[in-house]
Design an enzyme around this catalytic site. Structure first.
Site, mmCIF file in Angstrom:
data_model
loop_
_atom_site.group_PDB
_atom_site.id
_atom_site.type_symbol
_atom_site.label_atom_id
_atom_site.label_comp_id
_atom_site.label_asym_id
_atom_site.label_seq_id
_atom_site.Cartn_x
_atom_site.Cartn_y
_atom_site.Cartn_z
ATOM 1 N N SER A 1 6.124 -53.310 30.437
ATOM 2 C CA SER A 1 4.894 -52.940 29.719
ATOM 3 C C SER A 1 4.380 -54.083 28.859
ATOM 4 C CB SER A 1 5.159 -51.705 28.850
ATOM 5 O OG SER A 1 5.460 -50.587 29.649
ATOM 6 N N ALA A 2 5.256 -54.726 28.101
ATOM 7 C CA ALA A 2 4.834 -55.827 27.241
ATOM 8 C C ALA A 2 4.463 -57.057 28.066
ATOM 9 C CB ALA A 2 5.931 -56.167 26.238
ATOM 10 N N GLU B 1 9.908 -61.560 37.621
ATOM 11 C CA GLU B 1 10.397 -60.182 37.570
ATOM 12 C C GLU B 1 11.632 -60.032 38.461
ATOM 13 O OE1 GLU B 1 11.470 -56.490 37.334
ATOM 14 O OE2 GLU B 1 9.921 -57.270 35.973
ATOM 15 N N ALA B 2 12.706 -59.471 37.907
ATOM 16 C CA ALA B 2 13.942 -59.309 38.672
ATOM 17 C C ALA B 2 13.830 -58.247 39.747
ATOM 18 C CB ALA B 2 15.098 -58.969 37.727
ATOM 19 N N HIS C 1 14.606 -45.434 25.537
ATOM 20 C CA HIS C 1 13.680 -46.253 24.747
ATOM 21 C C HIS C 1 14.437 -47.326 23.957
ATOM 22 C CE1 HIS C 1 10.805 -42.524 24.576
ATOM 23 N NE2 HIS C 1 10.723 -43.180 25.725
#
Length: 557
Positions: free
Chosen positions: A60-61, A81-82, A497
Site C-alpha cells: 500500500s505504501a 516486489e518479491a 496489521h
C-alpha cells in the site's frame, strides 16, 4: 493478460463471455494492459543497473509512493516486489480474500507461542503480491483518528504529520462514493471508496442492535468519529462493481506504461548495499541470480511490517549484539530495529447460529465500529466487527464446533499496550525472521479485549437481532473471572496489521526521523507501517497510503 498467461484476443473473448463491463470499454482496458505488459517485459529484459529511486516493496505504501512520484516527476524509478502480479481471482474477488491466506501471496509468518495467548502460535499474514496487504486484506478503508496522527506529529517533532495535514491528503487521494461531506471526504482521487454495497439485513440489524445497547451509530465511519473516537456503521470499502480496487490499481497501474517506471515482480531483496555511511544500491535476486542495482538519489524500504526490519538487519543496521550473534558485521548500531512491534487483536470469536444460510456480501464483513470504554481515553480501546462467517480461532472452533450457518460478532483490541520483536533467524536472506509478538502480555490488553467481548455479546443478544439468532454458540453464556480470561486468550487472533518495528521519532534512539531518513545512513528511507511510533487504532491500509504520500512529498521537496 498482464502475466502473459492469455493474449489480448483471449482476454476479450473471456470478458465478453462473462459479461464483464468497465467504464471506457473492455477494449480500452485491453489496450492498457497490453501497454503495461509490453513496457514491463521490455524493461525487465534490458534492466538498467542505475535508477534515481529504488522502492523496495509494492504494498500500500510503496504503490502510493511510486505512483505519485512517477506521475509528478521524470525520475527513473525501480519498484522491486518479491511477489507476483495481483491477477489471481482470489485477489480480484473480495469475497475470496481469506483464501489468499497461507498461499504464495502470503509471507506465512507465525508468531512464536507465548503464555499470554495460552501457548498458541498465531499467524501473521502479510501480502507477498503486487498491492501487498491491499490485495489480500478485507478491503476496509478506515482512516486514522485525530489522536493517532497528532501523536505522530508530537513524537516526531514535525507538525506536518498532524491530523489536519493528513486529512487534506486523504481528501486529495479519495474518490468517495457515499454521502458528500466537504469537511471530511474527497472525490476525484485515485482511491475508490464506497460504503458497503447492498448489505444483508443481518448487517443492518446489527446497527439497530448497537443503537439498542446505547452505542453511537454514524452515517460515515470516516467522518467525525475520527475526532470523537466513537462510532459504528457500515464499513468503507475499496470495492467497485464487485471487484477489489487495491492500491496497485489506484496508484501503480496508471504509471506502468511510462518509460520511467520499472516494476520487477518475483524479485526478493537480500540487502541494501552500503558504502561508508551511504546506501548506494540493493542486492536482489532476478530470475534466480543475484544482481546489484544502484540508486543515484534514494532507496526507500516499503517492504512491510517484518521484511523492512529484516532487510535492515541483513544490511548491518540493527542491534549490534544481535547482528553479531548471526554472523553479520554491524554497520550502524540501531538497537530499536525490530523492537516496538504492534498489531491489533481480533477475537475469534463470539458465534451465533442463524436460522438459515445466507450468501455473504462484499468481503463478508460490512459492519464495524470503535468505542472508548472510558471517556477519559485518548483513543478508542476496542473495536467490533461483524463477520458473516463462523470466524473463530483454531481453539474456539474446535471447542464449540459452530454450525455452518453461524456468523460472528468479533471484539477487537485497537490500542494495544503489548509490544513484540522481530529478529533474524540467521544471516541467510531466505530464512524468515523470528516474530515474537507477545500478544496480550500487558494486563490492560486482556481487560480491554474482555470488555469488547461483552460488548459484542450485548449487540448480538439484543432484541433487534433476535430473528438472526437461534442460539449463542460461543461462549454460550456470560463468562467471568478466569473463564473469561481463558476465552479471551484462546480466541485471540490478529487483524494482520503489523507495525512499529522501525519507529519514527525525534529522539536519538528512533530508527527514522520525521523525514523518514534511517538514522546513521544517508540516502536510505523507510515508508511503510514500520515507522508508526504507535499503531493507529484502525486498519492500517489508509495510514500506509498516507505514509507513501508523505514520502513522495518529502522526496519532491
Amino acid at each position: 493478460m498482464i502475466t502473459g498467461r492469455i493474449n489480448r484476443r483471449r482476454f476479450l473473448q473471456a470478458a465478453a463471455a462473462t459479461g464483464f463491463v468497465i467504464a471506457g470499454g473492455i477494449e480500452a482496458l485491453a489496450d492498457e494492459l497490453d501497454a503495461i505488459r509490453a513496457n514491463q517485459d521490455k524493461r525487465r529484459a534490458s534492466l538498467a543497473r542505475v535508477y534515481d529511486y529504488i522502492i523496495v516493496g509494492a504494498g500500500s505504501a510503496g504503490c502510493s509512493l511510486a505512483g505519485t512520484l512517477a506521475k509528478e516527476t521524470s525520475a527513473r524509478i525501480l519498484v522491486v516486489e518479491a511477489g507476483d502480479w495481483d491477477t489471481a481471482p482470489s485477489v480480484q474477488d473480495p469475497r475470496l480474500w481469506f483464501t489468499n491466506l497461507g498461499t504464495e501471496r502470503d509471507w506465512g509468518d507465525i508468531s512464536v507461542p507465548s503464555a499470554s495467548v495460552n501457548n498458541r502460535g498465531i499467524p501473521e499474514h502479510t501480502g507477498r503480491v503486487v498491492g501487498g496487504g491491499s490485495s489480500i486484506n478485507a478491503t476496509i478503508w478506515s482512516r486514522p483518528f485525530k489522536a493517532d496522527l497528532d501523536h505522530w506529529a508530537d513524537v516526531s517533532g514535525d507538525p506536518a504529520w498532524n491530523y489536519e495535514n493528513g486529512l487534506e491528503i486523504f481528501k486529495r487521494v479519495e474518490n468517495w462514493q457515499g454521502k458528500p461531506n466537504a469537511k471530511y471526504r474527497g472525490t476525484g482521487g485515485p482511491v475508490w471508496v464506497q460504503p458497503a454495497a447492498d448489505p444483508l439485513p443481518l448487517a443492518m440489524k446489527a446497527l439497530d442492535g448497537c443503537r439498542e445497547v446505547g452505542l453511537p451509530v454514524v452515517d460515515d465511519l470516516n467522518g467525525d468519529r475520527e475526532e470523537t473516537g466513537n462510532g459504528f456503521g457500515l464499513m468503507n470499502q475499496i470495492i467497485k462493481d464487485g471487484r477489489r480496487q487495491n492500491m496497485a490499481r489506484a496508484f501503480l497501474y496508471p504509471v506502468l506504461a511510462q518509460d520511467n517506471v520499472t516494476l520487477l515482480v518475483n524479485t526478493p531483496v537480500n540487502r541494501v548495499v552500503i558504502e561508508g555511511d551511504r546506501a548506494v544500491g540493493i542486492e536482489c535476486i532476478v530470475d534466480g541470480k543475484p544482481v546489484t542495482i544502484s540508486a543515484d538519489r534514494e532507496i526507500v524500504l516499503s517492504a512491510g511490517g517484518f521484511n523492512t526490519p529484516k532487510i535492515l538487519m541483513l544490511s548491518g543496521i540493527g542491534d549490534e549484539a544481535g547482528l553479531k550473534a548471526v554472523g553479520i558485521a554491524p554497520i550502524v548500531n540501531s538497537p530499536e530495529v525490530g523492537k516496538n512491534v504492534q498489531d491489533h487483536i481480533l477475537h475469534g470469536g463470539c458465534l451465533f447460529e442463524a436460522p438459515e444460510a445466507f450468501e455473504y456480501r462484499n468481503s463478508a464483513a460490512n459492519v464495524s465500529g470503535y468505542y472508548k470504554t472510558d471517556s477519559s481515553l485518548e483513543l478508542p480501546d476496542v473495536s467490533i466487527v461483524q463477520i458473516e462467517l463462523p470466524y473463530a480461532s483454531e481453539v474456539i472452533g474446535k471447542k464449540y464446533a459452530p454450525p455452518p450457518t453461524s456468523w460472528a460478532l468479533c471484539g477487537g483490541l485497537v490500542a494495544p499496550k503489548s509490544r513484540g520483536t522481530v529478529r533474524l533467524r540467521s544471516n541467510d536472506p531466505t530464512d524468515r525472521p523470528i516474530v515474537d509478538m507477545q500478544f496480550l502480555s500487558h494486563p490492560d490488553d486482556v481487560k480491554a479485549l474482555s470488555r469488547s467481548v461483552e460488548i459484542a455479546r450485548s449487540i448480538a443478544n439484543s432484541k433487534a437481532m433476535k430473528d438472526f439468532v437461534v442460539r449463542e454458540v460461543a461462549p454460550g453464556k456470560k463468562l467471568e473471572g478466569e473463564d473469561l480470561i481463558d476465552f479471551v486468550r484462546d480466541g485471540a487472533t490478529t487483524y494482520f496489521h503489523s507495525a512499529g518495528a522501525c519507529r519514527m521519532g525525534k529522539d536519538n534512539k528512533a530508527v527514522v526521523d520525521s523525514k523518514l531518513r534511517v538514522n546513521g545512513v544517508r540516502n536510505l528511507r523507510i515508508a511503510d507501517s514500520t515507522i508508526m511510533p504507535r499503531i493507529v487504532a484502525v486498519p492500517t491500509m489508509p495510514a500506509c497510503v498516507l505514509i507513501g504520500q508523505k514520502m513522495a512529498m518529502i522526496l519532491k521537496a
